[in-house]
Design a protein around this motif. Structure first.
Motif, short mmCIF file in Angstrom:
data_model
loop_
_atom_site.label_atom_id
_atom_site.label_comp_id
_atom_site.label_asym_id
_atom_site.label_seq_id
_atom_site.Cartn_x
_atom_site.Cartn_y
_atom_site.Cartn_z
N ARG A 88 43.88 38.02 42.98
CA ARG A 88 42.26 38.70 43.14
C ARG A 88 41.55 37.53 42.79
NH1 ARG A 88 43.65 43.22 38.60
NH2 ARG A 88 44.86 44.62 39.72
N ILE A 90 37.92 37.24 41.07
CA ILE A 90 36.74 38.01 40.61
C ILE A 90 35.49 37.27 40.78
CG2 ILE A 90 36.17 39.20 38.34
CD1 ILE A 90 38.82 39.79 39.58
N TYR A 102 48.34 37.24 41.67
CA TYR A 102 49.01 38.62 41.62
C TYR A 102 50.42 38.21 40.89
CZ TYR A 102 45.66 40.96 44.55
OH TYR A 102 44.66 41.51 45.02
N TYR A 215 42.62 35.93 49.45
CA TYR A 215 42.35 36.42 48.31
C TYR A 215 41.71 38.01 48.44
CZ TYR A 215 42.25 31.98 45.97
OH TYR A 215 42.69 30.56 45.74
N LEU A 216 42.01 39.06 47.45
CA LEU A 216 41.34 40.23 47.61
C LEU A 216 40.19 39.93 46.58
CD1 LEU A 216 43.16 43.58 47.15
CD2 LEU A 216 40.90 43.16 46.22
N HIS A 217 39.13 40.03 47.20
CA HIS A 217 37.75 39.65 46.30
C HIS A 217 37.36 40.85 45.73
CE1 HIS A 217 36.78 35.70 47.99
NE2 HIS A 217 37.87 36.21 48.88
N ILE A 218 36.88 40.92 44.59
CA ILE A 218 36.43 41.96 43.66
C ILE A 218 35.38 41.73 42.93
CG2 ILE A 218 37.08 43.64 41.74
CD1 ILE A 218 40.17 43.14 42.28
N ILE A 227 34.99 45.73 46.81
CA ILE A 227 36.27 44.71 47.07
C ILE A 227 35.92 44.34 48.62
CG2 ILE A 227 37.77 46.08 45.45
CD1 ILE A 227 39.24 47.02 47.82
N MET A 370 40.77 47.52 37.46
CA MET A 370 40.01 46.84 38.64
C MET A 370 38.46 46.80 38.40
SD MET A 370 41.95 47.71 42.21
CE MET A 370 41.01 46.68 43.23
#
Length: 471
Positions: A88, A90, A102, A215-218, A227, A370
């Motif tokens: 993730r 952030i 992760y 990346y999974l951007h949050i 996201i 999240m």
């Protein structure tokens, strides 16, 4: 040959209702087992449609889904068309970006395109000579006792078929499940969360991704979040999740811009001011529903899988993966009972219901994590502790996310183990204290012992603590 020895080897007919992700994959599983498979989909063929109807939240493919795809020979092909996300990322309000991995090095989830994956699965199902895809077939009625089904075609004509097994894969608002609701002792609940979602597009910048792609951007903002997942065309699909009343308060393009300047300022130049004002009003915010039911079967005639059995909110990235795992679990039970549907269907319900209910609850919990917990220093510290203990004792302490995403540990067992580990680790932190941890770290730094001995000694210490923490 004597007449008495002549046997009919007519294949059993399996009617898969729903040609979405789980329905198309199920067709492959049943075809591999030699059944005569008929897939019925109410929509037109998405492979030839000019516009693919339906809503989409980007999909995150992980171990459970990959295991199911591997069984039908599609894992490598689908993985090659996805983008690995190792952590993730952030995004703080001040623009700072902080990654939270992760899992261990080399572990990742995959961002995959829903429509493309569905097309690939349908094409794969069609390669089996004992499978037929029937589009523009809307289910009108079916009989749980006889397996008789009536479909209405696009031209208004009706088609009646008889199936030995009906497999309901027709989504959260399943037509197949409606028949279950008419029967006694069928438990059903659906919950709409007070939050909706809206998708926005972040275009490429100078021919490349506008942000780091793996990346999974949050953007966590406590009561809501945004996201972004990467796509092969170098865009990001951004999804804004927040309460419906917040969506409804924003009625003009200027108010959209003001809202983003306040909460997501770094995203504005990446999405584009005019695109943001336009995209926000393209579609209204969409609802999210969680569905639980039990049992999943009627006698030996019908079974529910995927969202028809267990629609979940998208915050653990397990909706598709759980649906795909339904296929593999059912296949494993078919092996166990030699395709005897009278034994297989009740066993499938017994095995699968507690797991699907557990992931539905976890998905609800993970939304809070999240949008809020990732901002907490305690949360980040506990992540570090959990990962450190997992490194020292990989068999004893396993983070919840690792169990859910990178193993096929049954969902309900993962939750039980996570609750137990939390109790034990919190007790351990209380007794050890920060001073003891720092002191021990200093001694280890000055006099590093044998690494294998660390694993053995620490595991013995924690096992002693675990034995006192189970009461």
């Amino acid at each position: 040959m004597e007449p008495a020895e002549i046997k009919s080897e007519k294949k059993k007919v399996v009617a898969v209702v729903g040609g979405g992700l789980v329905g198309a994959l199920n067709a492959c599983f049943f075809a591999k087992r030699g059944f005569d498979v008929q897939v019925y989909e109410s929509r037109e063929d998405i492979r030839t449609a000019k516009v693919v109807k339906g809503r989409s939240i980007n999909l995150a493919l992980s171990h459970r889904g990959r295991s199911a795809l591997k069984h039908v020979g599609l894992e490598e092909k689908i993985v090659s068309q996805g983008i690995p996300m190792h952590a993730r990322m952030i995004h703080s309000l001040n623009g700072k970006q902080s990654p939270i991995p992760y899992g261990k090095k080399g572990q990742f989830i995959l961002s995959v395109d829903r429509a493309n994956l569905n097309k690939q699965l349908l094409t794969e199902a069609e390669t089996y000579p004992n499978t037929k895809l029937n589009f523009d077939h809307k289910l009108q009625d079916w009989n749980a006792e006889t397996g008789a089904m009536t479909f209405v075609r696009a031209d208004g004509t009706k088609q009646q078929i008889l199936a030995d097994l009906i497999v309901g894969c027709d989504g959260a608002f399943s037509s197949i499940r409606k028949q279950f609701l008419r029967r006694s002792r069928f438990n059903y609940s659906q919950t709409y969360i007070p939050h909706g979602y809206m998708e926005l597009t972040m275009p490429p910048r100078d021919g490349d991704f506008a942000m780091k792609p793996n990346y999974l951007h949050i953007w966590p903002r406590n009561t809501f979040m945004m996201i972004a997942l990467p796509n092969l065309d170098k865009t990001f699909t951004c999804t804004l999740f927040m309460p419906f009343e917040n969506f409804e308060e924003i009625t003009t393009g200027d108010e959209v811009l003001e809202f983003f300047q306040k909460y997501f300022p770094d995203a504005i130049p990446l999405i584009g001011v005019e695109a943001l004002k336009c995209d926000y009003f393209r579609l209204p915010a969409q609802a999210m529903v969680s569905v639980k039911c039990s049992p999943y079967h009627i006698a030996d005639k019908c079974v529910l899988m995927g969202d028809a059995a267990h629609a979940v909110v998208p915050f653990y990235g397990q909706g598709m993966n759980a649906g795909f795992e339904d296929c593999i679990v059912f296949d494993e039970i078919m092996d166990q009972f030699n395709d005897d549907l009278s034994e297989v269907l009740p066993e499938y319900t017994r095995v699968r219901v507690p797991d699907d209910h557990a992931i539905a609850d976890l998905a609800m919990y993970n939304y809070i994590e999240m949008r809020a917990h990732v901002n907490s220093k305690w949360f980040l510290f506990r992540k570090y502790v959990d990962n450190f203990l997992h490194f020292l004792m990989p068999r004893t302490i396993v983070p919840l996310y690792t169990m859910v995403t990178f193993t096929r540990t049954r969902y309900h067992q993962a939750v039980e183990r996570w609750q137990w580990q939390n109790k034990v680790i919190n007790r351990g932190l209380f007794f050890c204290g920060t001073g003891a941890v720092l002191g021990g770290s200093y001694l280890l730094f000055k006099n590093p012992p044998n690494v294998d001995k660390i694993h053995i000694d620490v595991e013995k210490m924690w096992n002693r603590l675990l034995s006192t923490g189970t009461s």
